[in-house]
Design an enzyme around this catalytic site. Structure first.
Site, PDB file in Angstrom:
ATOM      1  N   GLY A  56       0.800  -1.223   0.000  1.00  0.00           N
ATOM      2  CA  GLY A  56       0.000   0.000   0.000  1.00  0.00           C
ATOM      3  C   GLY A  56       0.829   1.267   0.000  1.00  0.00           C
ATOM      4  CG  ASP A  68      -0.031  -0.757 -10.393  1.00  0.00           C
ATOM      5  OD1 ASP A  68       0.491   0.279 -10.834  1.00  0.00           O
ATOM      6  OD2 ASP A  68      -0.847  -0.766  -9.453  1.00  0.00           O
TER       7      ASP A  68
END
Ligand code: ADP
Ligand code: MG
Length: 389
Positions: A125, A175
């Protein structure tokens, strides 16, 4: 930690968990975006690189079609039958792998069972994309366990689908693409509409640094889809006036400005940021290739300002980190990495300044926030694959 040390740690723990050593190791890297916040789901450009922090999965095949998973980064064991893949609410981290299995299977790829143990050096995160690394590593694992091969770019697309549809996070392609397609020592100019990239050089003299605020992401979960919906609303309104506009990638600042009155003011700000950011990606690629370091630094700071004032994804810890960075020796510029709302900043500094830079940033950030940050260089790494020891 050295790769050999990680291997030893994983092997020891693997035997404790499963009673026998692993037979296969795969890896997938995290990534850092050098320019291009939230441009991926707007089908624009991103300047990105895979980094020398990655997720390993060690595995041993099983004959019964069952997958058992543990992680050295998270507690618990998650077990599932490949013939009946459901979401795990007790070990939600396993859903990234379950999702990949589910998507691959629905695409017709046969899957084999395994015992698996995960170890990652990517913080969770923090904007360096630990989730995509886990997914892409899982895709490489399933490919290696069964007898088929898929192109890395298709792996990225299927892993994105897993995160979108199984995990429920409506992310763009950045990503997974970076993790699957990374090139050692090179940056990638990713075109999210064509889903292709060009390899771009970086002239010597610049070092990329990661500056982790360690700020807990205070997301309620709605911010990301809200930003995405605002961009889509902007593109929809502009499409009424310009039929060729299907996403913000297709829109110019002039077209946007001509219809300011037709867009809600928040939507206008979001669109302005994305259209400007897209251009900054192209400008940044050129500046870094040409060794125009001051331009690169300025572009990064413009991206930071837009993220703060127009896209509103910057929190106070990110502002404190930016202040710490721009007053540090050797600093050229900085911007937020990943989705924002905390996590890491990516800084561009003069080569050779690394140590003095890191000291200054650490002290200045601690003084402002009483949080200890982590500051380290990022080196462009190769994409995911099987590790041959
Ligand atoms: P980011 O991708 O920016 O790091 P995300 O919230 O998208 O952040 O994904 C982080 C989540 O991915 C973690 O909370 C965890 O559920 C899962 N994850 C990532 N790496 C691992 C790992 N090594 N072991 C277990 N779960 C992991
Ligand atoms: Mg993620």
């Amino acid at each position: 930690m050295q790769l050999s040390q990680r291997k030893a740690l994983i092997e020891k723990s693997f035997i404790e968990h499963y009673g026998a050593p692993p037979t296969l190791f795969v890896q997938a890297p995290g990534r850092v975006d050098l320019m291009g916040s939230h441009t991926d789901y707007n089908l624009g450009y991103v300047l990105t690189q895979a980094i020398d922090r990655n997720t390993l999965i060690a595995a041993r095949p099983r004959a019964d079609g069952v997958a058992r998973l543990a992680s050295l980064n998270v507690a618990g064991i998650s077990e599932f039958d490949l013939a009946n893949i459901e979401r795990d609410t007790i070990h939600p981290w396993s859903n990234y792998i379950r999702g990949v299995a589910d998507v691959l299977q629905k695409e017709g790829y046969p899957l084999a069972g395994f015992d698996g143990l995960i170890h990652s050096t990517i913080p969770f995160g923090s904007g360096l994309s630990s989730s995509a690394a886990l997914e892409v590593a899982a895709a490489v694992l399933f490919e290696s366990l069964a007898d088929w091969e898929i192109a890395p770019v298709r792996k990225a697309i299927l892993c994105q689908r897993a995160e979108n549809e199984f995990v429920g996070m409506n992310c763009g392609i950045l990503d997974q693409y970076s993790s699957a397609m990374g090139v050692s020592g090179s940056v990638i100019l990713l075109d999210c509409k064509a889903i292709t990239h060009e390899i771009r050089p970086i002239a010597p003299g610049v070092q990329v640094m990661i500056c982790d605020t360690k700020a807990k992401r205070a997301l309620t979960g709605s911010e990301y889809p809200e930003r995405r919906a605002q961009c889509e609303e902007g593109a929809r309104i502009l499409h009424r006036f310009y039929p060729e506009i299907h996403s913000l990638r297709d829109a110019s600042l002039d077209q946007l400005a001509a219809h300011q009155a037709d867009l809600p003011s928040v939507v206008y700000k979001r669109c302005q940021f994305i259209i400007e950011e897209n251009q900054r990606v192209l400008d940044m690629a050129d500046a870094l290739a040409a060794g125009r370091h001051e331009d690169a630094g300025r572009l990064a700071l413009e991206s930071f300002a837009g993220a703060r004032d127009l896209y509103e994804i910057v929190c106070i810890e990110m502002i404190a980190m930016k202040e710490a960075i721009i007053t540090a020796p050797g600093a050229l510029g900085t911007r937020g990495a990943g989705a924002g709302f905390g996590g890491c900043l990516v800084a561009f500094i003069e080569e050779g300044a690394q140590e003095a830079f890191a000291h200054h940033v650490f002290d200045s950030y601690v003084e402002q926030t009483h949080i200890e940050p982590e500051i380290y260089p990022a080196h462009a790494a190769a994409g995911a694959g099987v590790i041959q020891f």
